[in-house]
Design a protein around this motif. Structure first.
Motif, short mmCIF file in Angstrom:
data_model
loop_
_atom_site.label_atom_id
_atom_site.label_comp_id
_atom_site.label_asym_id
_atom_site.label_seq_id
_atom_site.Cartn_x
_atom_site.Cartn_y
_atom_site.Cartn_z
N ALA A 84 -36.57 -0.30 -38.81
CA ALA A 84 -37.47 -0.99 -38.28
C ALA A 84 -38.27 0.21 -37.29
N ILE A 85 -39.23 -0.36 -36.65
CA ILE A 85 -39.77 0.36 -35.46
C ILE A 85 -40.26 -0.43 -34.36
N ALA A 86 -39.55 -0.30 -33.38
CA ALA A 86 -39.91 -1.33 -32.07
C ALA A 86 -41.13 -0.90 -31.20
N LEU A 87 -42.06 -1.71 -31.13
CA LEU A 87 -43.23 -1.20 -30.39
C LEU A 87 -42.90 -1.86 -28.88
N ILE A 88 -42.82 -0.82 -27.93
CA ILE A 88 -42.28 -1.17 -26.53
C ILE A 88 -43.33 -0.49 -25.86
N GLY A 89 -43.48 -1.24 -24.81
CA GLY A 89 -44.19 -0.68 -23.46
C GLY A 89 -43.90 -1.40 -22.15
N ALA A 90 -44.28 -0.56 -21.22
CA ALA A 90 -44.24 -1.44 -19.73
C ALA A 90 -45.33 -2.29 -19.58
N GLY A 91 -44.83 -3.70 -19.10
CA GLY A 91 -45.90 -4.80 -18.80
C GLY A 91 -46.71 -4.54 -17.63
N SER A 92 -46.69 -3.42 -16.88
CA SER A 92 -47.82 -3.11 -15.86
C SER A 92 -47.96 -1.67 -15.65
N ALA A 106 -60.96 -8.95 -19.91
CA ALA A 106 -61.93 -9.64 -18.81
C ALA A 106 -62.49 -11.04 -19.28
N LYS A 107 -62.86 -10.99 -20.51
CA LYS A 107 -63.62 -11.91 -21.34
C LYS A 107 -62.67 -13.06 -21.82
N SER A 108 -61.48 -12.79 -22.24
CA SER A 108 -60.85 -13.76 -22.93
C SER A 108 -59.88 -14.60 -22.00
N GLY A 109 -59.03 -15.55 -22.60
CA GLY A 109 -58.30 -16.47 -21.72
C GLY A 109 -56.72 -16.25 -22.04
N ASN A 110 -56.05 -17.26 -22.00
CA ASN A 110 -54.43 -17.45 -22.07
C ASN A 110 -54.09 -16.38 -23.40
N GLN A 111 -53.20 -15.62 -23.17
CA GLN A 111 -52.57 -14.77 -24.39
C GLN A 111 -51.34 -15.14 -24.64
N ASN A 120 -52.44 -11.95 -17.53
CA ASN A 120 -52.35 -10.50 -16.68
C ASN A 120 -53.18 -9.54 -17.49
N ALA A 121 -53.97 -9.00 -16.78
CA ALA A 121 -55.05 -8.02 -17.42
C ALA A 121 -54.15 -6.86 -18.20
N ASP A 122 -53.26 -6.45 -17.43
CA ASP A 122 -52.31 -5.08 -17.72
C ASP A 122 -51.65 -5.36 -19.17
N GLU A 123 -50.87 -6.80 -19.30
CA GLU A 123 -50.25 -7.24 -20.49
C GLU A 123 -51.23 -7.29 -21.76
#
Length: 271
Positions: A84-92, A106-111, A120-123
């Protein structure tokens, strides 16, 4: 952005990226045959390149009895996942993949992320980036003659992967030798996935745009919802945005990656 894609995909040999897009299918059942050392080395090289370009913390493991470490998947039944390959990143603090990813945020709603919902835009930008670079890696897996599938592991906090401050695992790519072939691609009509300048019909779009859309239509998305719109503007620039759907921004990143590959050698200028 097109230069970045093509450079990252030039892992010793350019390969047939369009062919890999067409050949890629979700494979959830794998044999016990080990992945060759040469293939693992090529994937490590690809991950190093993607991490350097993206700021992500993508990691690989191979040869485990259960590379999902017993965690249930958000969707789909898997069997024989030893790699497996884990796709990891910081949330901010993660830079946006492109202006288009910023617009989508900016244009979309909840994810939805796992069982959580974020505005959160960074997320959102992080998830778009994970889709973009994860799709590059999935295509590299296919180029190496292996099968792969995207997965979300519910509540996966501890395992073979390592997490830095504020990091979390967004998705996982299972890979290995398929136990059976993947299913045929199903897609919405192109007209439902793109937006064009007023008065322009699909048959009137530039060839590069049509080829990019054909590739984007084959991008992996959750439940095959294809929650994205790619828009051609009158000045021949392109923008992309997520629509409503499960893990929409991950799917958006996958679609953007495929679009740029399909449109090559045209230089896509993203808004």
């Amino acid at each position: 952005m097109r230069e970045g894609i093509m450079a990252l995909c030039d892992f010793g040999d350019r390969g047939d990226l369009r062919g890999a897009i067409a050949e890629r299918h979700s494979v959830r059942m794998y044999t016990d045959e080990p992945v060759a050392d040469e293939a693992l080395a090529a994937l490590h090289e690809a991950i190093t390149a993607c991490n350097a370009a993206s700021g992500l913390h993508i990691q690989l493991i191979s040869g485990l009895d259960d590379a999902f470490c017993g965690y249930p998947t958000h969707y789909g039944r898997f069997h024989g996942v030893h790699n497996a390959i884990a796709l990891i990143g910081a949330g901010s603090g993660i830079p946006n993949l492109s202006a288009s990813a910023n617009m989508a945020s900016a244009k979309s709603g909840n994810q939805t992320h796992g069982s959580q919902t974020t505005t959160n835009a960074d997320e959102i930008a992080l998830q778009t980036k994970v889709g973009y670079y994860g799709e590059l890696l999935s295509l590299r897996i296919v180029q190496l003659g292996l099968g792969t599938s995207w997965a979300v592991l519910d509540n996966a906090k501890e395992g073979w992967w390592s997490l830095g401050d504020s990091e979390h695992m967004i998705w996982v790519l299972a890979f290995g030798h398929p136990a059976r072939p993947g299913a045929k691609h199903h897609t919405k009509p192109m007209e439902q996935l793109c937006a064009l300048p007023e008065g322009m019909a699909i048959m009137q779009t530039p060839e590069w745009f049509a080829q990019g859309m054909s590739a984007a239509m084959l991008a992996p998305t959750s439940l095959s919802q294809q929650p994205f719109i790619i828009e051609l503007h009158s000045d021949n620039t392109v923008s992309a945005r997520a629509t409503e759907g499960l893990f929409a921004h991950v799917g958006l990143g996958c679609a953007m990656c495929n679009f740029a590959i399909g449109a090559a050698p045209h230089h896509v200028v993203w808004r």
